[in-house]
Write an enzyme that holds these catalytic residues in place. Structure first.
Site, PDB file in Angstrom:
ATOM      1  N   SER A   8      -1.825  -2.421   9.294  1.00  0.00           N
ATOM      2  CA  SER A   8      -2.973  -3.045   9.958  1.00  0.00           C
ATOM      3  C   SER A   8      -4.217  -2.213   9.723  1.00  0.00           C
ATOM      4  O   SER A   8      -4.284  -1.044  10.136  1.00  0.00           O
ATOM      5  CB  SER A   8      -2.713  -3.164  11.457  1.00  0.00           C
ATOM      6  N   HIS A  32      -2.731  -6.525   6.872  1.00  0.00           N
ATOM      7  CA  HIS A  32      -2.846  -7.216   8.162  1.00  0.00           C
ATOM      8  C   HIS A  32      -4.270  -7.095   8.701  1.00  0.00           C
ATOM      9  O   HIS A  32      -4.800  -5.985   8.842  1.00  0.00           O
ATOM     10  CB  HIS A  32      -1.852  -6.635   9.159  1.00  0.00           C
ATOM     11  N   ASP A  34      -6.584  -7.852  11.865  1.00  0.00           N
ATOM     12  CA  ASP A  34      -6.640  -8.163  13.296  1.00  0.00           C
ATOM     13  C   ASP A  34      -8.053  -8.591  13.663  1.00  0.00           C
ATOM     14  O   ASP A  34      -8.962  -7.764  13.757  1.00  0.00           O
ATOM     15  CB  ASP A  34      -6.243  -6.931  14.120  1.00  0.00           C
ATOM     16  N   MET A  36     -10.504 -10.021  16.409  1.00  0.00           N
ATOM     17  CA  MET A  36     -10.620 -10.149  17.869  1.00  0.00           C
ATOM     18  C   MET A  36     -12.045 -10.551  18.254  1.00  0.00           C
ATOM     19  O   MET A  36     -13.010 -10.052  17.676  1.00  0.00           O
ATOM     20  CB  MET A  36     -10.289  -8.815  18.548  1.00  0.00           C
ATOM     21  N   HIS A  65      -4.563 -12.359  11.648  1.00  0.00           N
ATOM     22  CA  HIS A  65      -4.088 -12.610  13.014  1.00  0.00           C
ATOM     23  C   HIS A  65      -5.318 -12.881  13.868  1.00  0.00           C
ATOM     24  O   HIS A  65      -6.071 -11.968  14.207  1.00  0.00           O
ATOM     25  CB  HIS A  65      -3.313 -11.385  13.505  1.00  0.00           C
ATOM     26  N   MET A  67      -7.079 -13.468  17.025  1.00  0.00           N
ATOM     27  CA  MET A  67      -7.050 -13.303  18.479  1.00  0.00           C
ATOM     28  C   MET A  67      -8.387 -13.779  19.025  1.00  0.00           C
ATOM     29  O   MET A  67      -9.202 -13.019  19.523  1.00  0.00           O
ATOM     30  CB  MET A  67      -6.785 -11.830  18.828  1.00  0.00           C
ATOM     31  N   MET A 137       4.203 -10.606  19.580  1.00  0.00           N
ATOM     32  CA  MET A 137       3.518  -9.351  19.904  1.00  0.00           C
ATOM     33  C   MET A 137       4.444  -8.458  20.719  1.00  0.00           C
ATOM     34  O   MET A 137       5.041  -8.900  21.708  1.00  0.00           O
ATOM     35  CB  MET A 137       2.237  -9.623  20.688  1.00  0.00           C
ATOM     36  N   PHE A 143      -5.564  -3.917  21.457  1.00  0.00           N
ATOM     37  CA  PHE A 143      -5.811  -2.518  21.109  1.00  0.00           C
ATOM     38  C   PHE A 143      -4.648  -1.954  20.311  1.00  0.00           C
ATOM     39  O   PHE A 143      -3.486  -2.269  20.586  1.00  0.00           O
ATOM     40  CB  PHE A 143      -6.013  -1.663  22.368  1.00  0.00           C
ATOM     41  N   GLY A 144      -4.958  -1.106  19.329  1.00  0.00           N
ATOM     42  CA  GLY A 144      -3.926  -0.405  18.598  1.00  0.00           C
ATOM     43  C   GLY A 144      -3.437   0.800  19.374  1.00  0.00           C
ATOM     44  O   GLY A 144      -4.036   1.214  20.369  1.00  0.00           O
ATOM     45  N   GLY A 145      -2.333   1.376  18.904  1.00  0.00           N
ATOM     46  CA  GLY A 145      -1.823   2.610  19.490  1.00  0.00           C
ATOM     47  C   GLY A 145      -1.043   2.464  20.771  1.00  0.00           C
ATOM     48  O   GLY A 145      -0.746   3.460  21.439  1.00  0.00           O
ATOM     49  N   ASP A 175       4.284  -7.159  15.933  1.00  0.00           N
ATOM     50  CA  ASP A 175       3.076  -6.341  15.859  1.00  0.00           C
ATOM     51  C   ASP A 175       2.919  -5.553  17.150  1.00  0.00           C
ATOM     52  O   ASP A 175       2.836  -6.140  18.229  1.00  0.00           O
ATOM     53  CB  ASP A 175       1.863  -7.262  15.654  1.00  0.00           C
ATOM     54  N   GLY A 176       2.888  -4.220  17.015  1.00  0.00           N
ATOM     55  CA  GLY A 176       2.590  -3.373  18.165  1.00  0.00           C
ATOM     56  C   GLY A 176       3.598  -2.281  18.400  1.00  0.00           C
ATOM     57  O   GLY A 176       4.766  -2.556  18.682  1.00  0.00           O
ATOM     58  N   GLY A 177       3.176  -1.043  18.219  1.00  0.00           N
ATOM     59  CA  GLY A 177       4.015   0.094  18.553  1.00  0.00           C
ATOM     60  C   GLY A 177       5.167   0.343  17.613  1.00  0.00           C
ATOM     61  O   GLY A 177       6.154   0.988  17.989  1.00  0.00           O
TER      62      GLY A 177
END
Length: 216
Positions: A8, A32, A34, A36, A65, A67, A137, A143-145, A175-177
Site C-alpha cells: 500500500s 494498492h 488507498d 480516502m 480501494h 473509501m 478489512m 489509517f495505516g499502522g 487489508d490492515g495489520g
C-alpha cells in the site's frame, strides 16, 4: 489461486514515491491505492493528482480501494488510468452495490466490494458471482499502522466457504495489520491477496519484506 502481496503506497515515502512504486513493479504483485475522502473514513489520503502520476510508471496492476461516499463518481477516471482492480465500500453503496459492480466490470476493471470489521461478512454473500473480489478489512478503514483484528480470520474463512459452496470463483483480499506474524494464518484462512503497508515500507529492506510475506 496464487497468494500475492499488494504493498500500500499509503505507507510509502511520498518525497520519493517514484522509487517506492518501482519497488512494487520489481518485487511486488499489485500496487494498492488507498483513496480516502475524510467523510466515509476519518482521514484524507490522496486523489488523482497522485494516481495520474503513479499510472505513468506503474507496471504492476493497480488496485484502487475507494473509501469515499460516492465511489461511482470515479470509476471512469480510474479506468482511464489503467487501474486493474476497483473496490468500494458496501457501507457507501448500499442498494446500489450490484449496479456499481456491473459498471466497474463494464469499464474493463475487476470489481470488488469492501467491508469494515463491524459489518457482518454475510452481507457480502448476495454479491458472490457478481463481484470479482471481496476486500475484508482487518482494521477499521482510515489509517495505516493499526493492529490486525484476529476475528478477521473467521470472517474470511466463512466467506471462502460460502464462495466454494456456491461453486464460484472470487479473490479475497485482506487489508490492515498484515505482518510476518500473521500472514500465514491469513493465507490459510482463504486470502489470495494481502495488502501490506507499514510491514513493507517500514522495513529496512522492503524488497526482502515483500518476499518474506509472500513465502511465509
Amino acid at each position: 489461486m496464487e497468494f500475492k502481496i499488494a504493498p500500500s503506497i499509503l505507507a510509502a515515502d511520498f518525497l520519493h514515491l517514484e522509487k517506492d512504486i518501482r519497488l512494487v513493479n520489481e518485487c511486488g504483485d499489485v500496487i494498492h491505492l488507498d483513496v480516502m475522502d475524510g467523510s466515509l473514513v476519518p482521514n484524507i489520503s490522496f486523489g488523482f493528482s497522485v494516481i495520474d502520476q503513479v499510472a505513468k510508471i506503474a507496471r504492476a496492476p493497480m488496485d484502487a480501494h475507494l473509501m469515499v461516499v460516492h465511489p461511482e463518481r470515479w470509476f471512469e477516471r480510474l479506468a482511464a488510468d489503467r487501474v486493474a482492480m476497483c473496490s468500494f465500500h458496501l457501507e457507501a453503496a448500499g442498494d446500489d452495490t450490484a449496479e456499481f459492480l456491473g459498471r466497474i466490470r463494464a469499464l474493463g476493471m475487476q470489481a470488488g466490494v469492501a467491508i469494515n470489521p463491524d459489518v457482518p461478512v454475510e452481507r457480502l454473500f448476495p454479491y458472490i458471482g457478481k463481484a470479482d473480489y471481496f476486500l475484508v478489512m482487518s482494521v477499521f478503514a482510515g489509517f495505516g499502522g493499526q493492529k490486525f483484528i484476529a476475528e478477521s480470520l473467521t470472517r474470511v474463512a466463512a466467506l471462502r466457504a460460502e464462495i466454494e459452496k456456491r461453486g464460484e470463483q472470487a479473490i479475497i483480499e485482506v487489508d490492515g495489520g498484515i505482518t510476518l506474524a500473521n500472514v500465514r494464518q491469513v493465507r490459510e484462512a482463504g486470502v489470495n491477496l494481502a495488502v501490506a503497508g507499514s510491514s513493507v515500507y517500514g522495513a529496512s529492506d522492503p524488497a526482502a519484506a515483500i518476499r518474506a510475506l509472500r513465502e511465509a
